[in-house]
Structure formats: C-alpha cells, structure tokens
Scaffold this motif. Structure first.
Motif, PDB file in Angstrom:
ATOM      1  N   MET A  91       0.839  -1.186   0.000  1.00 30.02           N
ATOM      2  CA  MET A  91       0.000   0.000   0.000  1.00 30.02           C
ATOM      3  C   MET A  91       0.879   1.243   0.000  1.00 30.02           C
ATOM      4  N   THR A  92       0.517   2.210  -0.805  1.00 29.84           N
ATOM      5  CA  THR A  92       1.263   3.453  -0.903  1.00 29.84           C
ATOM      6  C   THR A  92       1.061   4.289   0.356  1.00 29.84           C
ATOM      7  N   ARG A  93       2.175   4.771   0.912  1.00 32.04           N
ATOM      8  CA  ARG A  93       2.144   5.568   2.137  1.00 32.04           C
ATOM      9  C   ARG A  93       2.367   7.031   1.798  1.00 32.04           C
ATOM     10  N   ILE A  94       1.509   7.872   2.355  1.00 32.65           N
ATOM     11  CA  ILE A  94       1.588   9.304   2.093  1.00 32.65           C
ATOM     12  C   ILE A  94       1.658  10.048   3.414  1.00 32.65           C
ATOM     13  N   LEU A  95       2.616  10.958   3.514  1.00 30.03           N
ATOM     14  CA  LEU A  95       2.752  11.831   4.671  1.00 30.03           C
ATOM     15  C   LEU A  95       2.283  13.215   4.265  1.00 30.03           C
ATOM     16  N   ILE A  96       1.315  13.750   5.010  1.00 31.87           N
ATOM     17  CA  ILE A  96       0.836  15.113   4.786  1.00 31.87           C
ATOM     18  C   ILE A  96       1.461  15.985   5.864  1.00 31.87           C
ATOM     19  N   LYS A  97       2.227  16.989   5.445  1.00 33.19           N
ATOM     20  CA  LYS A  97       2.782  17.965   6.385  1.00 33.19           C
ATOM     21  C   LYS A  97       2.051  19.272   6.128  1.00 33.19           C
ATOM     22  N   SER A  98       1.357  19.746   7.175  1.00 38.48           N
ATOM     23  CA  SER A  98       0.475  20.880   6.969  1.00 38.48           C
ATOM     24  C   SER A  98       0.318  21.703   8.235  1.00 38.48           C
ATOM     25  N   LYS A  99      -0.029  22.947   8.053  1.00 40.84           N
ATOM     26  CA  LYS A  99      -0.373  23.819   9.175  1.00 40.84           C
ATOM     27  C   LYS A  99      -1.889  23.990   9.283  1.00 40.84           C
ATOM     28  N   ASN A 100      -2.595  23.563   8.274  1.00 36.73           N
ATOM     29  CA  ASN A 100      -4.039  23.797   8.200  1.00 36.73           C
ATOM     30  C   ASN A 100      -4.785  22.511   8.507  1.00 36.73           C
ATOM     31  N   ASP A 101      -5.363  22.407   9.700  1.00 38.66           N
ATOM     32  CA  ASP A 101      -6.036  21.180  10.105  1.00 38.66           C
ATOM     33  C   ASP A 101      -7.220  20.822   9.217  1.00 38.66           C
ATOM     34  N   LEU A 102      -8.015  21.800   8.795  1.00 41.66           N
ATOM     35  CA  LEU A 102      -9.183  21.519   7.969  1.00 41.66           C
ATOM     36  C   LEU A 102      -8.765  20.913   6.629  1.00 41.66           C
ATOM     37  N   PHE A 103      -7.789  21.520   5.982  1.00 32.42           N
ATOM     38  CA  PHE A 103      -7.320  20.988   4.709  1.00 32.42           C
ATOM     39  C   PHE A 103      -6.732  19.593   4.900  1.00 32.42           C
ATOM     40  N   SER A 104      -5.943  19.416   5.949  1.00 30.56           N
ATOM     41  CA  SER A 104      -5.322  18.107   6.221  1.00 30.56           C
ATOM     42  C   SER A 104      -6.372  17.033   6.425  1.00 30.56           C
ATOM     43  N   LYS A 105      -7.410  17.352   7.177  1.00 31.95           N
ATOM     44  CA  LYS A 105      -8.474  16.376   7.429  1.00 31.95           C
ATOM     45  C   LYS A 105      -9.188  16.000   6.135  1.00 31.95           C
ATOM     46  N   MET A 106      -9.487  16.994   5.314  1.00 36.80           N
ATOM     47  CA  MET A 106     -10.168  16.734   4.050  1.00 36.80           C
ATOM     48  C   MET A 106      -9.282  15.894   3.125  1.00 36.80           C
ATOM     49  N   LEU A 107      -8.023  16.283   3.006  1.00 38.36           N
ATOM     50  CA  LEU A 107      -7.088  15.562   2.149  1.00 38.36           C
ATOM     51  C   LEU A 107      -6.872  14.139   2.667  1.00 38.36           C
ATOM     52  N   ASN A 108      -6.731  14.008   3.967  1.00 39.83           N
ATOM     53  CA  ASN A 108      -6.572  12.689   4.591  1.00 39.83           C
ATOM     54  C   ASN A 108      -7.739  11.782   4.219  1.00 39.83           C
ATOM     55  N   GLN A 109      -8.943  12.291   4.342  1.00 43.96           N
ATOM     56  CA  GLN A 109     -10.136  11.497   4.046  1.00 43.96           C
ATOM     57  C   GLN A 109     -10.197  11.091   2.573  1.00 43.96           C
ATOM     58  N   VAL A 110      -9.928  12.034   1.694  1.00 41.29           N
ATOM     59  CA  VAL A 110      -9.956  11.748   0.249  1.00 41.29           C
ATOM     60  C   VAL A 110      -8.935  10.669  -0.105  1.00 41.29           C
ATOM     61  N   LEU A 111      -7.720  10.806   0.423  1.00 42.63           N
ATOM     62  CA  LEU A 111      -6.660   9.844   0.111  1.00 42.63           C
ATOM     63  C   LEU A 111      -6.944   8.472   0.709  1.00 42.63           C
ATOM     64  N   GLN A 112      -7.468   8.432   1.928  1.00 41.62           N
ATOM     65  CA  GLN A 112      -7.836   7.142   2.521  1.00 41.62           C
ATOM     66  C   GLN A 112      -8.936   6.467   1.713  1.00 41.62           C
ATOM     67  N   ASN A 113      -9.903   7.251   1.248  1.00 40.68           N
ATOM     68  CA  ASN A 113     -10.978   6.692   0.420  1.00 40.68           C
ATOM     69  C   ASN A 113     -10.448   6.119  -0.892  1.00 40.68           C
ATOM     70  N   LYS A 114      -9.314   6.634  -1.361  1.00 42.07           N
ATOM     71  CA  LYS A 114      -8.681   6.123  -2.583  1.00 42.07           C
ATOM     72  C   LYS A 114      -7.769   4.932  -2.301  1.00 42.07           C
ATOM     73  N   GLY A 115      -7.649   4.559  -1.026  1.00 35.52           N
ATOM     74  CA  GLY A 115      -6.866   3.381  -0.672  1.00 35.52           C
ATOM     75  C   GLY A 115      -5.435   3.640  -0.243  1.00 35.52           C
ATOM     76  N   TYR A 116      -5.083   4.886  -0.027  1.00 35.36           N
ATOM     77  CA  TYR A 116      -3.732   5.210   0.421  1.00 35.36           C
ATOM     78  C   TYR A 116      -3.631   5.104   1.945  1.00 35.36           C
ATOM     79  N   ASP A 117      -2.443   4.781   2.432  1.00 35.24           N
ATOM     80  CA  ASP A 117      -2.133   4.763   3.853  1.00 35.24           C
ATOM     81  C   ASP A 117      -1.598   6.153   4.186  1.00 35.24           C
ATOM     82  N   VAL A 118      -2.330   6.924   5.005  1.00 37.41           N
ATOM     83  CA  VAL A 118      -2.028   8.342   5.189  1.00 37.41           C
ATOM     84  C   VAL A 118      -1.611   8.648   6.624  1.00 37.41           C
TER      85      VAL A 118
END
Length: 127
Positions: free
Chosen positions: A1-28
């Motif tokens: 499984m592809t692993r993705i690290l999100i480094k961010s200062k914006n919690d809202l964007f991080s949460k949204m991006l995290n959810q989208v990527l997890q729904n696509k099958g990525y390990d976030v």
C-alpha cells in the motif's frame, strides 16, 4: 500500500485531504509542518510527502534534508493562490516533484499524485 505523509499547518485541509486519500486506498499519516521531517520520514516511511504550507522556510529546509532519499520519496507541494513563480522555481530546483496551487479540485491532486507515483515506480525499476 502506498504511504503518504501530509505535512500541513491547516487542520481543515489536512483532514479533508486525509479522508480523500484514505478513500482512494492510500495509507495516510498527518504531521504538523514544524515537526522534523526526518523524524516523520523514519516513523512513517512515506512514498510521497505532500506539503501544504505557506511557511516556505520549513519546506525548503525539509527538501534539503530529504535530498539523500530522492528519488525514493517524492514530494508534492500545495501552495497558496498568488504564490510567486520564484517559490515555485525554488521548490522545483530543490527537489519538488509536483506543485499544485489553490484552488484546485481533488481529482487534479489525485491525477498528479498518480503521475508522481508512476515516475517513482519507473525510477525504482531503473535504479
């Protein structure tokens, strides 16, 4: 499984991006922009790091620290609308594999991410 690290200062964007990527099958994994990239790299061993920050100081320092791991780890930047070409050029010159400027839709991000992952796969076959 592809692993993705999100480094961010914006919690809202991080949460949204995290959810989208997890729904696509990525390990976030999500990390604050100020947390040591090397600590996070060793902990999560990501295939791709996505930076969402207007704090270019941290991002450029991280890129320099990641140089020994290129092309194993790919780096994607999400920049604020109005970011000058200077920062885009600086990011590419220091190892960025892709840049997106807000606003964008998530399909655009996924398409760029998949392109970067294909490049990574191709580089690993050759290396």
């Amino acid at each position: 499984m592809t692993r993705i690290l999100i480094k961010s200062k914006n919690d809202l964007f991080s949460k949204m991006l995290n959810q989208v990527l997890q729904n696509k099958g990525y390990d976030v994994f999500v990390s604050d922009i100020k947390t040591s990239v090397m600590h996070e790299y060793r902990k999560s061993k990501p295939d791709v790091i996505i930076y969402n920050s207007s704090q270019n100081k941290y991002v450029l320092e991280d890129l320099l620290k990641l140089q020994p791991f290129k092309p194993i780890v790919k780096v994607l930047f999400v920049l604020e609308h109005g970011t000058t070409n200077f920062y885009k050029d600086l990011a590419y010159a220091n190892g960025a594999d892709g840049i997106l400027v807000k606003p964008f839709d998530m399909d655009t991000l996924i398409n760029l991410l998949e392109k970067i992952l294909q490049q990574r796969k191709h580089m690993r076959k050759m290396g």
